[in-house]
Design a protein around this motif. Sequence first.
Motif: not given
Length: 548
Positions: A19-37
Amino acid sequence: MALENRREQMFPQFSAVQIDRLRSLGECRHVAAGTVLFEQGDATPNFYVVISGSLEIVQPVDGSEVPITVHTAGQFTGETNMLSGRRSLVRGRMQDEGDLLVMTPEALRKVVQTDSELSEILLRAFILRRVALIADKRGDAVLIGSSHSAATLRIREFLTRNGQPHTYLDVEKDPTVQALLDRFQLHVEDVPVVICRYEVVLKNPTNGEVADCLGLNATIEPAHVHDLIVVGAGPAGLAAAVYGASEGLDVFVVESNAPGGQAGSSSKIENYLGFPTGISGQALAGRAFTQAQKFGAEIAIARSAGELRCQQRPYEVALANGSVVKGRTVIIASGAQYRKIELPELPRFEGVGVYYGATPVEVQLCEGEEVIVVGGGNSAGQAAVYLSNAARHVHVVVRGKGLTDTMSRYLIQRIEAGKNITLRSFTQITALEGNGRLERVRFVDSRKNETMTLPVRHVFLMTGAFPNTEWLQRCVALDAKGFVKTGPDLAPEELTAWPLKRSPYLLETNRPGVFAVGDVRSNSVKRVASAVGEGSISVQLVHRVLAE
Protein backbone atom coordinates in the motif's frame (compact mmCIF):
# COMPACT_ATOMS: atom_id res chain seq x y z
CA MET A 1 -20.14 -15.82 -6.57
CA ALA A 2 -18.63 -18.48 -8.83
CA LEU A 3 -15.00 -19.59 -8.45
CA GLU A 4 -15.20 -19.59 -4.64
CA ASN A 5 -12.17 -21.89 -4.48
CA ARG A 6 -10.10 -19.00 -5.88
CA ARG A 7 -11.56 -16.35 -3.60
CA GLU A 8 -8.18 -15.40 -2.12
CA GLN A 9 -6.91 -14.59 -5.62
CA MET A 10 -10.12 -12.78 -6.54
CA PHE A 11 -10.07 -10.64 -3.41
CA PRO A 12 -6.43 -10.46 -2.27
CA GLN A 13 -5.19 -8.20 0.51
CA PHE A 14 -2.34 -5.76 -0.04
CA SER A 15 0.29 -5.64 2.70
CA ALA A 16 1.19 -2.35 4.39
CA VAL A 17 4.41 -2.25 2.35
CA GLN A 18 2.50 -2.72 -0.92
CA ILE A 19 0.00 0.00 0.00
CA ASP A 20 2.86 2.37 0.78
CA ARG A 21 4.12 1.87 -2.78
CA LEU A 22 0.77 3.15 -4.05
CA ARG A 23 0.40 6.19 -1.81
CA SER A 24 2.42 8.55 -4.00
CA LEU A 25 0.06 7.88 -6.92
CA GLY A 26 -3.17 8.56 -5.05
CA GLU A 27 -4.70 10.47 -2.18
CA CYS A 28 -6.20 9.35 1.12
CA ARG A 29 -9.78 10.32 1.90
CA HIS A 30 -11.97 9.76 4.94
CA VAL A 31 -15.36 8.58 3.72
CA ALA A 32 -18.61 8.42 5.68
CA ALA A 33 -20.73 5.27 5.85
CA GLY A 34 -23.35 5.09 3.11
CA THR A 35 -21.37 7.20 0.61
CA VAL A 36 -21.81 5.90 -2.94
CA LEU A 37 -18.40 5.90 -4.62
CA PHE A 38 -19.49 4.72 -8.06
CA GLU A 39 -22.70 3.62 -9.75
CA GLN A 40 -23.52 0.93 -12.25
CA GLY A 41 -23.18 2.50 -15.68
CA ASP A 42 -20.61 5.10 -14.61
CA ALA A 43 -17.65 5.70 -16.87
CA THR A 44 -14.49 4.02 -15.59
CA PRO A 45 -14.52 4.86 -11.87
CA ASN A 46 -11.56 5.58 -9.64
CA PHE A 47 -9.60 2.73 -8.07
CA TYR A 48 -10.04 2.38 -4.32
CA VAL A 49 -7.86 0.62 -1.75
CA VAL A 50 -9.46 0.23 1.68
CA ILE A 51 -7.19 1.50 4.47
CA SER A 52 -9.82 1.21 7.21
CA GLY A 53 -13.56 0.62 7.37
CA SER A 54 -15.35 -1.46 4.73
CA LEU A 55 -16.63 -0.97 1.19
CA GLU A 56 -19.51 -3.03 -0.18
CA ILE A 57 -19.99 -4.00 -3.83
CA VAL A 58 -23.55 -4.73 -4.97
CA GLN A 59 -25.27 -5.29 -8.28
CA PRO A 60 -28.32 -3.10 -8.88
CA VAL A 61 -31.07 -5.22 -10.43
CA ASP A 62 -34.30 -3.46 -11.33
CA GLY A 63 -34.57 -1.36 -8.20
CA SER A 64 -33.08 -3.91 -5.80
CA GLU A 65 -29.53 -4.92 -4.91
CA VAL A 66 -27.70 -8.23 -5.07
CA PRO A 67 -24.66 -8.32 -2.74
CA ILE A 68 -21.38 -9.36 -4.37
CA THR A 69 -18.63 -8.78 -1.80
CA VAL A 70 -17.38 -6.51 0.98
CA HIS A 71 -13.85 -5.13 0.76
CA THR A 72 -12.03 -4.70 4.06
CA ALA A 73 -8.64 -3.23 4.99
CA GLY A 74 -6.01 -3.95 2.34
CA GLN A 75 -8.48 -4.99 -0.35
CA PHE A 76 -9.30 -3.06 -3.53
CA THR A 77 -12.07 -2.41 -6.04
CA GLY A 78 -12.33 -3.03 -9.77
CA GLU A 79 -12.27 -5.67 -12.47
CA THR A 80 -11.15 -5.62 -16.10
CA ASN A 81 -13.22 -2.49 -16.79
CA MET A 82 -10.44 -0.59 -14.98
CA LEU A 83 -8.16 -1.34 -17.94
CA SER A 84 -10.67 -1.42 -20.79
CA GLY A 85 -12.32 1.89 -19.91
CA ARG A 86 -15.76 0.29 -19.93
CA ARG A 87 -18.58 1.32 -17.63
CA SER A 88 -18.93 -0.07 -14.15
CA LEU A 89 -21.22 -3.10 -13.86
CA VAL A 90 -21.70 -2.67 -10.12
CA ARG A 91 -22.31 -0.10 -7.37
CA GLY A 92 -19.64 0.64 -4.77
CA ARG A 93 -20.72 2.06 -1.41
CA MET A 94 -18.93 2.68 1.89
CA GLN A 95 -20.42 0.25 4.41
CA ASP A 96 -18.52 1.38 7.51
CA GLU A 97 -16.81 4.75 7.61
CA GLY A 98 -13.09 4.72 7.12
CA ASP A 99 -10.14 5.79 4.99
CA LEU A 100 -9.61 5.00 1.32
CA LEU A 101 -6.63 5.42 -0.97
CA VAL A 102 -8.10 6.85 -4.17
CA MET A 103 -6.32 6.52 -7.52
CA THR A 104 -7.35 7.54 -11.03
CA PRO A 105 -7.51 4.90 -13.80
CA GLU A 106 -4.43 6.53 -15.34
CA ALA A 107 -2.47 6.13 -12.10
CA LEU A 108 -3.59 2.51 -11.83
CA ARG A 109 -2.43 1.82 -15.38
CA LYS A 110 0.98 3.21 -14.48
CA VAL A 111 1.19 0.74 -11.58
CA VAL A 112 0.17 -2.15 -13.84
CA GLN A 113 2.84 -1.23 -16.36
CA THR A 114 5.72 -0.56 -13.97
CA ASP A 115 5.28 -2.69 -10.82
CA SER A 116 5.49 -6.38 -11.78
CA GLU A 117 4.47 -7.70 -8.34
CA LEU A 118 1.38 -5.53 -7.96
CA SER A 119 0.54 -5.93 -11.64
CA GLU A 120 0.31 -9.71 -11.27
CA ILE A 121 -1.94 -9.41 -8.21
CA LEU A 122 -4.19 -6.83 -9.84
CA LEU A 123 -4.54 -8.50 -13.23
CA ARG A 124 -5.29 -11.92 -11.77
CA ALA A 125 -7.95 -10.44 -9.49
CA PHE A 126 -9.48 -8.33 -12.26
CA ILE A 127 -9.70 -11.26 -14.69
CA LEU A 128 -11.16 -13.66 -12.11
CA ARG A 129 -13.74 -11.11 -11.04
CA ARG A 130 -14.87 -10.60 -14.64
CA VAL A 131 -15.05 -14.38 -15.14
CA ALA A 132 -17.19 -14.67 -12.01
CA LEU A 133 -19.51 -11.88 -13.19
CA ILE A 134 -19.95 -13.69 -16.50
CA ALA A 135 -20.55 -17.06 -14.84
CA ASP A 136 -23.12 -15.58 -12.45
CA LYS A 137 -24.70 -13.44 -15.23
CA ARG A 138 -24.18 -10.29 -13.19
CA GLY A 139 -24.08 -7.60 -15.82
CA ASP A 140 -26.11 -4.58 -16.79
CA ALA A 141 -27.85 -6.10 -19.82
CA VAL A 142 -30.79 -8.41 -20.40
CA LEU A 143 -31.20 -10.09 -23.79
CA ILE A 144 -34.68 -11.34 -24.62
CA GLY A 145 -34.58 -13.61 -27.64
CA SER A 146 -35.48 -16.86 -29.30
CA SER A 147 -33.54 -19.92 -30.38
CA HIS A 148 -35.36 -19.56 -33.72
CA SER A 149 -33.93 -16.06 -34.30
CA ALA A 150 -30.67 -15.54 -36.19
CA ALA A 151 -30.38 -12.03 -34.75
CA THR A 152 -30.62 -13.44 -31.23
CA LEU A 153 -27.70 -15.76 -31.93
CA ARG A 154 -25.69 -12.86 -33.36
CA ILE A 155 -26.18 -10.73 -30.24
CA ARG A 156 -25.52 -13.64 -27.86
CA GLU A 157 -22.26 -14.36 -29.65
CA PHE A 158 -21.31 -10.67 -29.59
CA LEU A 159 -21.90 -10.34 -25.85
CA THR A 160 -20.24 -13.67 -25.06
CA ARG A 161 -17.14 -13.15 -27.19
CA ASN A 162 -16.69 -9.65 -25.78
CA GLY A 163 -16.82 -10.98 -22.22
CA GLN A 164 -19.90 -8.91 -21.36
CA PRO A 165 -21.93 -10.40 -18.48
CA HIS A 166 -25.64 -10.53 -19.30
CA THR A 167 -28.86 -12.37 -18.62
CA TYR A 168 -30.47 -14.28 -21.49
CA LEU A 169 -34.21 -14.97 -21.47
CA ASP A 170 -35.79 -17.18 -24.16
CA VAL A 171 -39.38 -16.29 -25.05
CA GLU A 172 -40.16 -19.96 -25.71
CA LYS A 173 -38.59 -21.37 -22.54
CA ASP A 174 -38.50 -18.80 -19.72
CA PRO A 175 -41.81 -18.42 -17.84
CA THR A 176 -40.77 -15.07 -16.33
CA VAL A 177 -40.18 -13.33 -19.64
CA GLN A 178 -43.80 -12.27 -20.20
CA ALA A 179 -43.77 -9.97 -17.18
CA LEU A 180 -40.72 -8.18 -18.56
CA LEU A 181 -42.30 -7.90 -22.02
CA ASP A 182 -45.46 -6.41 -20.50
CA ARG A 183 -43.55 -3.95 -18.37
CA PHE A 184 -41.67 -2.48 -21.33
CA GLN A 185 -44.67 -2.82 -23.68
CA LEU A 186 -42.87 -5.32 -25.87
CA HIS A 187 -44.20 -8.10 -28.06
CA VAL A 188 -42.72 -11.43 -29.07
CA GLU A 189 -42.35 -10.02 -32.59
CA ASP A 190 -39.90 -7.41 -31.21
CA VAL A 191 -37.22 -9.96 -30.24
CA PRO A 192 -34.34 -9.88 -29.98
CA VAL A 193 -34.51 -7.09 -27.41
CA VAL A 194 -31.61 -5.75 -25.36
CA ILE A 195 -32.42 -3.89 -22.13
CA CYS A 196 -29.52 -1.86 -20.73
CA ARG A 197 -29.57 -1.21 -16.97
CA TYR A 198 -33.39 -1.62 -17.07
CA GLU A 199 -33.46 1.85 -18.61
CA VAL A 200 -32.81 1.69 -22.35
CA VAL A 201 -34.65 -0.73 -24.63
CA LEU A 202 -33.21 -1.70 -28.04
CA LYS A 203 -35.29 -3.71 -30.50
CA ASN A 204 -33.27 -5.94 -32.86
CA PRO A 205 -30.18 -3.74 -32.45
CA THR A 206 -26.97 -3.90 -34.43
CA ASN A 207 -23.82 -4.93 -32.60
CA GLY A 208 -22.69 -1.31 -32.75
CA GLU A 209 -25.88 -0.13 -31.05
CA VAL A 210 -25.42 -2.72 -28.31
CA ALA A 211 -21.80 -1.60 -27.82
CA ASP A 212 -22.91 2.04 -27.53
CA CYS A 213 -25.70 1.22 -25.09
CA LEU A 214 -23.34 -0.71 -22.84
CA GLY A 215 -20.51 1.81 -23.18
CA LEU A 216 -17.98 -0.63 -24.58
CA ASN A 217 -16.02 2.08 -26.43
CA ALA A 218 -14.43 5.38 -25.58
CA THR A 219 -15.15 8.48 -27.68
CA ILE A 220 -12.95 8.78 -30.77
CA GLU A 221 -10.98 12.03 -31.01
CA PRO A 222 -11.01 12.89 -34.76
CA ALA A 223 -8.13 15.39 -34.55
CA HIS A 224 -5.78 13.06 -32.70
CA VAL A 225 -3.06 11.39 -34.79
CA HIS A 226 -2.03 7.97 -33.50
CA ASP A 227 1.36 6.41 -34.12
CA LEU A 228 -0.33 3.22 -35.30
CA ILE A 229 -3.80 2.14 -36.36
CA VAL A 230 -4.41 -1.61 -36.35
CA VAL A 231 -7.47 -2.75 -38.29
CA GLY A 232 -8.60 -6.10 -36.91
CA ALA A 233 -8.20 -7.65 -33.45
CA GLY A 234 -7.50 -11.25 -34.42
CA PRO A 235 -4.26 -12.91 -33.27
CA ALA A 236 -2.15 -10.81 -35.66
CA GLY A 237 -3.82 -7.51 -34.76
CA LEU A 238 -3.74 -8.17 -31.03
CA ALA A 239 -0.06 -9.14 -31.22
CA ALA A 240 0.68 -5.87 -33.01
CA ALA A 241 -1.30 -3.97 -30.38
CA VAL A 242 0.49 -5.64 -27.47
CA TYR A 243 3.99 -5.17 -28.89
CA GLY A 244 3.28 -1.66 -30.16
CA ALA A 245 1.74 -0.35 -26.95
CA SER A 246 4.33 -2.07 -24.74
CA GLU A 247 7.06 -0.31 -26.70
CA GLY A 248 5.54 3.12 -26.17
CA LEU A 249 3.52 3.60 -29.36
CA ASP A 250 0.12 5.30 -29.33
CA VAL A 251 -1.97 2.41 -30.70
CA PHE A 252 -5.61 2.46 -31.81
CA VAL A 253 -7.28 -0.84 -32.78
CA VAL A 254 -10.47 -1.14 -34.83
CA GLU A 255 -12.43 -4.41 -34.53
CA SER A 256 -15.71 -5.06 -36.35
CA ASN A 257 -17.02 -7.69 -33.95
CA ALA A 258 -15.00 -9.15 -31.08
CA PRO A 259 -11.35 -9.81 -30.15
CA GLY A 260 -9.92 -13.01 -31.59
CA GLY A 261 -11.18 -12.83 -35.15
CA GLN A 262 -11.83 -16.19 -36.79
CA ALA A 263 -9.55 -17.88 -34.24
CA GLY A 264 -11.71 -16.52 -31.44
CA SER A 265 -14.48 -18.93 -32.41
CA SER A 266 -12.16 -21.97 -32.21
CA SER A 267 -13.29 -24.32 -29.47
CA LYS A 268 -9.80 -25.53 -28.58
CA ILE A 269 -6.36 -24.80 -30.03
CA GLU A 270 -3.92 -27.54 -29.01
CA ASN A 271 -0.89 -26.82 -31.21
CA TYR A 272 -0.19 -23.27 -30.01
CA LEU A 273 3.18 -22.99 -28.28
CA GLY A 274 3.02 -22.89 -24.49
CA PHE A 275 -0.43 -24.43 -23.99
CA PRO A 276 0.11 -28.22 -23.84
CA THR A 277 -3.47 -28.88 -22.71
CA GLY A 278 -4.88 -26.50 -25.29
CA ILE A 279 -6.74 -23.21 -24.98
CA SER A 280 -9.96 -21.97 -26.51
CA GLY A 281 -9.74 -19.22 -29.09
CA GLN A 282 -11.91 -16.99 -26.92
CA ALA A 283 -9.71 -17.47 -23.85
CA LEU A 284 -6.55 -16.77 -25.86
CA ALA A 285 -8.12 -13.65 -27.37
CA GLY A 286 -9.39 -12.49 -23.98
CA ARG A 287 -5.92 -12.70 -22.46
CA ALA A 288 -4.36 -10.87 -25.39
CA PHE A 289 -7.11 -8.23 -25.25
CA THR A 290 -6.40 -7.56 -21.56
CA GLN A 291 -2.66 -7.55 -22.26
CA ALA A 292 -3.04 -4.90 -24.97
CA GLN A 293 -5.16 -2.73 -22.68
CA LYS A 294 -2.66 -3.18 -19.85
CA PHE A 295 -0.06 -1.39 -21.99
CA GLY A 296 -2.48 1.34 -23.04
CA ALA A 297 -3.74 0.31 -26.47
CA GLU A 298 -7.18 1.73 -27.25
CA ILE A 299 -9.51 -0.83 -28.81
CA ALA A 300 -12.82 0.06 -30.47
CA ILE A 301 -15.29 -2.84 -30.60
CA ALA A 302 -18.11 -3.24 -33.17
CA ARG A 303 -16.51 -0.58 -35.35
CA SER A 304 -15.99 -1.60 -38.97
CA ALA A 305 -13.41 0.00 -41.22
CA GLY A 306 -15.24 1.43 -44.20
CA GLU A 307 -12.33 2.93 -46.14
CA LEU A 308 -8.57 3.41 -45.99
CA ARG A 309 -7.70 6.89 -47.20
CA CYS A 310 -4.11 6.64 -48.33
CA GLN A 311 -3.69 9.55 -50.72
CA GLN A 312 -2.03 11.68 -48.04
CA ARG A 313 -0.36 11.27 -44.68
CA PRO A 314 -1.21 10.87 -41.90
CA TYR A 315 -3.41 8.07 -43.19
CA GLU A 316 -7.09 8.00 -42.32
CA VAL A 317 -9.35 5.04 -41.61
CA ALA A 318 -12.99 6.00 -42.10
CA LEU A 319 -15.29 3.86 -39.97
CA ALA A 320 -18.71 2.65 -41.06
CA ASN A 321 -20.40 4.83 -38.40
CA GLY A 322 -18.90 8.01 -39.89
CA SER A 323 -15.99 8.45 -37.47
CA VAL A 324 -12.46 8.94 -38.78
CA VAL A 325 -9.23 7.76 -37.13
CA LYS A 326 -5.86 9.20 -38.15
CA GLY A 327 -2.53 7.39 -37.95
CA ARG A 328 1.08 7.79 -39.04
CA THR A 329 1.19 4.08 -39.85
CA VAL A 330 -1.43 1.39 -40.45
CA ILE A 331 -1.39 -2.38 -39.97
CA ILE A 332 -4.02 -4.25 -41.98
CA ALA A 333 -5.03 -7.27 -39.90
CA SER A 334 -8.64 -7.56 -41.01
CA GLY A 335 -8.35 -11.32 -41.55
CA ALA A 336 -10.58 -13.53 -43.62
CA GLN A 337 -13.99 -15.14 -43.33
CA TYR A 338 -15.31 -18.55 -44.29
CA ARG A 339 -16.58 -18.97 -47.82
CA LYS A 340 -20.28 -19.63 -48.25
CA ILE A 341 -21.45 -22.63 -50.20
CA GLU A 342 -23.39 -21.70 -53.33
CA LEU A 343 -26.94 -22.63 -52.41
CA PRO A 344 -29.84 -20.24 -53.04
CA GLU A 345 -31.53 -21.16 -49.75
CA LEU A 346 -28.42 -20.57 -47.60
CA PRO A 347 -29.32 -17.01 -46.42
CA ARG A 348 -32.65 -18.27 -45.02
CA PHE A 349 -30.92 -20.61 -42.60
CA GLU A 350 -27.93 -18.54 -41.47
CA GLY A 351 -28.15 -18.32 -37.70
CA VAL A 352 -31.11 -20.72 -37.56
CA GLY A 353 -29.34 -23.94 -38.46
CA VAL A 354 -26.28 -22.78 -40.40
CA TYR A 355 -23.34 -21.42 -38.41
CA TYR A 356 -19.80 -20.21 -39.07
CA GLY A 357 -18.33 -20.90 -35.63
CA ALA A 358 -18.65 -23.59 -32.96
CA THR A 359 -18.73 -21.66 -29.70
CA PRO A 360 -20.52 -22.69 -26.48
CA VAL A 361 -23.54 -20.68 -27.66
CA GLU A 362 -24.02 -22.91 -30.72
CA VAL A 363 -23.23 -26.07 -28.78
CA GLN A 364 -26.16 -25.38 -26.47
CA LEU A 365 -28.45 -25.31 -29.50
CA CYS A 366 -27.43 -28.71 -30.87
CA GLU A 367 -26.88 -30.79 -27.75
CA GLY A 368 -27.95 -34.38 -28.31
CA GLU A 369 -28.59 -33.89 -32.04
CA GLU A 370 -26.85 -34.81 -35.29
CA VAL A 371 -24.69 -32.09 -36.83
CA ILE A 372 -22.67 -31.59 -40.00
CA VAL A 373 -19.28 -29.86 -40.18
CA VAL A 374 -18.27 -28.83 -43.70
CA GLY A 375 -14.55 -28.30 -44.29
CA GLY A 376 -11.20 -30.04 -44.06
CA GLY A 377 -9.01 -27.48 -42.29
CA ASN A 378 -7.97 -27.21 -38.67
CA SER A 379 -10.94 -25.04 -37.72
CA ALA A 380 -13.31 -27.70 -39.03
CA GLY A 381 -11.39 -30.42 -37.20
CA GLN A 382 -11.44 -28.50 -33.93
CA ALA A 383 -15.17 -27.91 -34.32
CA ALA A 384 -15.89 -31.59 -35.07
CA VAL A 385 -14.00 -32.80 -32.01
CA TYR A 386 -15.59 -30.15 -29.79
CA LEU A 387 -19.12 -30.81 -31.03
CA SER A 388 -18.72 -34.56 -30.61
CA ASN A 389 -18.74 -34.03 -26.84
CA ALA A 390 -22.30 -32.71 -26.96
CA ALA A 391 -23.87 -33.84 -30.25
CA ARG A 392 -25.30 -37.30 -30.85
CA HIS A 393 -23.33 -37.65 -34.07
CA VAL A 394 -21.01 -35.45 -36.14
CA HIS A 395 -20.67 -35.80 -39.93
CA VAL A 396 -17.51 -34.22 -41.36
CA VAL A 397 -18.14 -33.41 -45.02
CA VAL A 398 -15.26 -32.72 -47.44
CA ARG A 399 -15.18 -32.51 -51.24
CA GLY A 400 -11.76 -34.15 -51.56
CA LYS A 401 -10.40 -37.57 -50.74
CA GLY A 402 -9.71 -36.87 -47.08
CA LEU A 403 -8.03 -34.66 -44.50
CA THR A 404 -4.32 -35.50 -44.78
CA ASP A 405 -3.37 -32.54 -46.96
CA THR A 406 -5.32 -29.87 -45.05
CA MET A 407 -5.57 -30.80 -41.36
CA SER A 408 -3.05 -31.31 -38.56
CA ARG A 409 -2.35 -34.93 -37.76
CA TYR A 410 -3.47 -34.71 -34.12
CA LEU A 411 -6.94 -33.59 -35.21
CA ILE A 412 -7.19 -36.33 -37.83
CA GLN A 413 -6.36 -38.88 -35.13
CA ARG A 414 -9.08 -37.43 -32.88
CA ILE A 415 -11.63 -37.65 -35.67
CA GLU A 416 -10.62 -41.22 -36.57
CA ALA A 417 -10.92 -42.23 -32.91
CA GLY A 418 -14.25 -40.49 -32.40
CA LYS A 419 -17.00 -43.10 -32.03
CA ASN A 420 -19.67 -40.59 -32.98
CA ILE A 421 -17.78 -38.90 -35.84
CA THR A 422 -18.13 -39.97 -39.49
CA LEU A 423 -15.89 -38.62 -42.24
CA ARG A 424 -17.72 -38.29 -45.56
CA SER A 425 -15.15 -37.77 -48.33
CA PHE A 426 -15.95 -36.75 -51.92
CA THR A 427 -19.20 -35.31 -50.59
CA GLN A 428 -20.98 -31.99 -51.11
CA ILE A 429 -24.16 -30.47 -49.72
CA THR A 430 -26.65 -29.89 -52.51
CA ALA A 431 -29.71 -28.57 -50.66
CA LEU A 432 -30.86 -27.18 -47.32
CA GLU A 433 -34.51 -27.67 -46.43
CA GLY A 434 -36.82 -26.51 -43.68
CA ASN A 435 -39.70 -24.27 -42.71
CA GLY A 436 -38.42 -21.27 -40.80
CA ARG A 437 -35.30 -23.09 -39.63
CA LEU A 438 -33.11 -25.88 -40.99
CA GLU A 439 -34.70 -29.34 -40.80
CA ARG A 440 -33.00 -31.48 -43.46
CA VAL A 441 -29.77 -31.57 -45.45
CA ARG A 442 -29.30 -33.21 -48.83
CA PHE A 443 -25.83 -34.12 -50.09
CA VAL A 444 -24.24 -36.17 -52.83
CA ASP A 445 -21.32 -38.59 -52.87
CA SER A 446 -19.50 -37.76 -56.12
CA ARG A 447 -17.74 -41.16 -56.31
CA LYS A 448 -20.92 -43.20 -56.10
CA ASN A 449 -23.19 -40.52 -57.53
CA GLU A 450 -25.51 -41.20 -54.61
CA THR A 451 -27.78 -38.62 -53.02
CA MET A 452 -28.66 -38.79 -49.35
CA THR A 453 -30.96 -36.76 -47.11
CA LEU A 454 -30.43 -36.56 -43.36
CA PRO A 455 -32.72 -34.97 -40.74
CA VAL A 456 -29.97 -32.63 -39.56
CA ARG A 457 -30.85 -29.23 -38.07
CA HIS A 458 -27.33 -27.86 -37.54
CA VAL A 459 -24.62 -27.30 -40.16
CA PHE A 460 -21.26 -25.67 -39.43
CA LEU A 461 -19.59 -24.16 -42.50
CA MET A 462 -15.80 -23.86 -42.38
CA THR A 463 -14.91 -24.04 -46.04
CA GLY A 464 -11.82 -22.08 -46.97
CA ALA A 465 -11.65 -18.33 -46.61
CA PHE A 466 -11.76 -15.08 -48.53
CA PRO A 467 -10.08 -11.88 -47.30
CA ASN A 468 -11.78 -8.91 -45.67
CA THR A 469 -10.27 -6.35 -48.03
CA GLU A 470 -13.28 -4.63 -49.58
CA TRP A 471 -12.67 -1.58 -47.36
CA LEU A 472 -9.25 -0.96 -48.92
CA GLN A 473 -10.82 0.58 -52.06
CA ARG A 474 -7.89 -0.32 -54.34
CA CYS A 475 -5.58 1.60 -51.99
CA VAL A 476 -3.03 -1.23 -51.83
CA ALA A 477 -2.07 -3.99 -54.24
CA LEU A 478 -4.06 -7.22 -53.97
CA ASP A 479 -3.44 -10.62 -55.51
CA ALA A 480 -5.92 -12.42 -57.78
CA LYS A 481 -7.85 -13.75 -54.77
CA GLY A 482 -8.07 -10.39 -53.04
CA PHE A 483 -5.34 -10.91 -50.43
CA VAL A 484 -2.94 -8.02 -49.70
CA LYS A 485 0.48 -8.22 -51.38
CA THR A 486 3.54 -7.20 -49.38
CA GLY A 487 7.33 -6.95 -49.64
CA PRO A 488 8.96 -9.25 -52.20
CA ASP A 489 5.54 -10.34 -53.57
CA LEU A 490 4.95 -6.86 -55.02
CA ALA A 491 5.50 -6.66 -58.79
CA PRO A 492 7.50 -3.74 -60.32
CA GLU A 493 4.37 -2.31 -61.94
CA GLU A 494 2.74 -2.12 -58.50
CA LEU A 495 5.57 0.09 -57.24
CA THR A 496 5.56 2.76 -59.93
CA ALA A 497 4.23 5.30 -57.40
CA TRP A 498 6.52 4.16 -54.56
CA PRO A 499 8.09 7.44 -53.32
CA LEU A 500 11.08 6.17 -51.32
CA LYS A 501 14.59 5.07 -52.30
CA ARG A 502 14.32 1.90 -50.23
CA SER A 503 12.18 -1.07 -51.24
CA PRO A 504 9.09 -2.01 -49.21
CA TYR A 505 9.84 -3.89 -46.02
CA LEU A 506 8.92 -7.58 -45.64
CA LEU A 507 5.33 -6.99 -44.51
CA GLU A 508 4.88 -3.55 -46.08
CA THR A 509 2.41 -2.91 -48.88
CA ASN A 510 2.98 -0.65 -51.86
CA ARG A 511 2.07 2.27 -49.58
CA PRO A 512 4.90 3.37 -47.21
CA GLY A 513 3.96 2.73 -43.60
CA VAL A 514 0.97 0.51 -44.43
CA PHE A 515 1.55 -3.13 -43.48
CA ALA A 516 -0.47 -6.33 -43.79
CA VAL A 517 -0.28 -9.29 -41.41
CA GLY A 518 -2.05 -12.56 -40.70
CA ASP A 519 -4.72 -14.23 -42.81
CA VAL A 520 -5.40 -11.12 -44.90
CA ARG A 521 -1.86 -11.14 -46.30
CA SER A 522 -1.09 -12.90 -49.56
CA ASN A 523 0.82 -16.17 -49.13
CA SER A 524 0.63 -16.07 -45.34
CA VAL A 525 0.60 -19.28 -43.30
CA LYS A 526 -2.93 -19.65 -41.95
CA ARG A 527 -2.02 -20.53 -38.37
CA VAL A 528 -2.47 -18.64 -35.10
CA ALA A 529 1.22 -18.80 -34.23
CA SER A 530 2.35 -17.36 -37.57
CA ALA A 531 -0.25 -14.58 -37.31
CA VAL A 532 1.06 -13.64 -33.87
CA GLY A 533 4.59 -13.69 -35.23
CA GLU A 534 3.74 -11.42 -38.15
CA GLY A 535 1.95 -9.01 -35.82
CA SER A 536 5.02 -8.70 -33.60
CA ILE A 537 7.46 -8.40 -36.52
CA SER A 538 5.39 -5.66 -38.13
CA VAL A 539 5.80 -3.42 -35.07
CA GLN A 540 9.59 -3.45 -35.51
CA LEU A 541 9.05 -2.29 -39.08
CA VAL A 542 6.63 0.39 -37.89
CA HIS A 543 9.39 1.77 -35.66
CA ARG A 544 11.66 2.05 -38.70
CA VAL A 545 9.03 3.94 -40.68
CA LEU A 546 8.31 6.33 -37.81
CA ALA A 547 12.02 7.05 -37.54
CA GLU A 548 12.34 7.95 -41.24
